[in-house]
Enzyme design. Structure first.
Site, PDB file in Angstrom:
ATOM      1  N   LYS A   3      47.565  53.437 124.538  1.00 25.49           N
ATOM      2  CA  LYS A   3      48.088  54.713 125.369  1.00 25.49           C
ATOM      3  C   LYS A   3      47.335  55.801 124.893  1.00 25.49           C
ATOM      4  CE  LYS A   3      51.896  57.053 124.020  1.00 25.49           C
ATOM      5  NZ  LYS A   3      51.428  58.712 123.946  1.00 25.49           N
ATOM      6  N   ASP A  55      48.998  58.431 129.664  1.00 22.43           N
ATOM      7  CA  ASP A  55      50.419  59.097 129.611  1.00 22.43           C
ATOM      8  C   ASP A  55      50.148  60.729 129.636  1.00 22.43           C
ATOM      9  OD1 ASP A  55      53.013  59.569 128.963  1.00 22.43           O
ATOM     10  OD2 ASP A  55      52.853  59.338 126.817  1.00 22.43           O
ATOM     11  N   LYS A  98      52.082  62.421 132.193  1.00 19.74           N
ATOM     12  CA  LYS A  98      53.244  63.009 132.204  1.00 19.74           C
ATOM     13  C   LYS A  98      53.196  64.383 133.476  1.00 19.74           C
ATOM     14  CE  LYS A  98      55.636  62.212 128.115  1.00 19.74           C
ATOM     15  NZ  LYS A  98      54.412  61.899 126.986  1.00 19.74           N
ATOM     16  N   ASP A 137      54.668  68.546 138.992  1.00 14.26           N
ATOM     17  CA  ASP A 137      54.331  69.795 139.720  1.00 14.26           C
ATOM     18  C   ASP A 137      54.812  69.698 141.121  1.00 14.26           C
ATOM     19  OD1 ASP A 137      52.751  72.029 140.700  1.00 14.26           O
ATOM     20  OD2 ASP A 137      51.583  72.031 138.738  1.00 14.26           O
ATOM     21  N   THR A 164      62.363  60.475 124.731  1.00 15.50           N
ATOM     22  CA  THR A 164      63.165  59.735 123.583  1.00 15.50           C
ATOM     23  C   THR A 164      63.406  60.712 122.526  1.00 15.50           C
ATOM     24  OG1 THR A 164      60.926  58.870 122.958  1.00 15.50           O
ATOM     25  CG2 THR A 164      62.275  57.485 124.087  1.00 15.50           C
ATOM     26  N   ARG A 197      52.776  55.612 115.319  1.00 12.82           N
ATOM     27  CA  ARG A 197      52.841  55.851 113.839  1.00 12.82           C
ATOM     28  C   ARG A 197      53.000  54.813 112.876  1.00 12.82           C
ATOM     29  NH1 ARG A 197      55.583  61.874 114.686  1.00 12.82           N
ATOM     30  NH2 ARG A 197      56.136  60.738 116.395  1.00 12.82           N
TER      31      ARG A 197
END
Length: 238
Positions: free
Chosen positions: A33, A60, A62, A65, A124, A215
């Site tokens: 990603k 990614d 997002k 608009d 999330t 992570r």
């Protein structure tokens, strides 16, 4: 063969960090990603480099608009070669439908495969208290399912959602709908800034098609060992 259900998040600023992690993980990981942090720093170079390494890419960014702006942005991004692009479902049905139609038209005109297009439902990191402070009267799960249904109706391929909502989305949207789940944490690992989480096996059992994990792999003392442990857990759910 790597399990393409695992997408490793490259949350870096520098290409040298990307190269180091991708080379460290080697053939064990096939999907990555690229988010805002990295893309805004190095641009399309990272997507092209990953594709040259034979990796799949979820870009990614997002987008959110007015319909034509989002559609135009997606058509520009399409030429980088990412496998998955995304928008915010909260942009509405018309935005999503316009984006999907124009993206498919542009891919057809260019003679290239159309990337999968998915929509963010509710981040999330969002807990119920933050959600209520926005003036939302429906629960997060109810809103996520509503957004997922709207996304499918608009002609998109799937959604990004918490693993906690994956089972409800699967029931509402059918077996061929992509459900990409961040907020996946192996047992015993810090939850960081995520609120709605699950383990890799639980996320897959709930209906997720892809797990985005950053992570727990990137910050591990041995990232390859951490990735292999997650992959081993994922093997228990087919």
């Amino acid at each position: 063969m790597a399990d393409e259900r695992l997408i490793v998040a490259l949350d870096f600023h520098r290409m040298e960090d990307v190269r180091h992690l991708v080379e460290t993980l080697g053939d064990s990981v096939a999907y990555y990603k690229v988010g805002m942090e990295l893309f805004y720093s190095v641009g399309g170079e990272v997507v092209r480099w990953l594709r040259e390494q034979g990796k799949h890419v979820f870009l990614d960014l997002k987008l959110h608009d007015i319909p034509n702006t989002v559609a135009g942005g997606l058509c520009s991004l399409m030429h980088l070669g990412a496998d998955i692009l995304n928008v915010h479902a909260s942009g509405g049905f018309t935005m999503m439908q316009t984006a999907a139609q124009k993206l498919h038209d542009a891919a057809d005109a260019a003679g290239i495969p159309c990337p999968k297009l998915i929509a963010i439902t509710v981040l999330t990191s969002m807990g119920q208290e933050d959600w209520s402070q926005l003036g939302q009267t429906h629960t997060i799960p109810d809103t996520v399912v509503r957004f997922a249904k709207l996304t499918k109706q608009a002609g998109l391929d799937g959604v990004v959602a918490s693993p906690q909502e994956a089972a409800m989305i699967r029931q509402a949207c059918g077996k061929d709908f992509l459900i990409v789940t961040p907020g996946v944490r192996p047992a015993g690992v810090s939850v960081d800034d995520q609120s709605r989480i699950a383990t890799p096996a639980a996320a897959l059992a709930n209906g997720a098609t892809h797990l985005v994990i950053g992570r727990p792999i990137r910050a591990a003392k041995d990232p390859c060992e951490a990735a292999l442990a997650i992959l081993k857990e994922m093997e228990t759910v087919k």
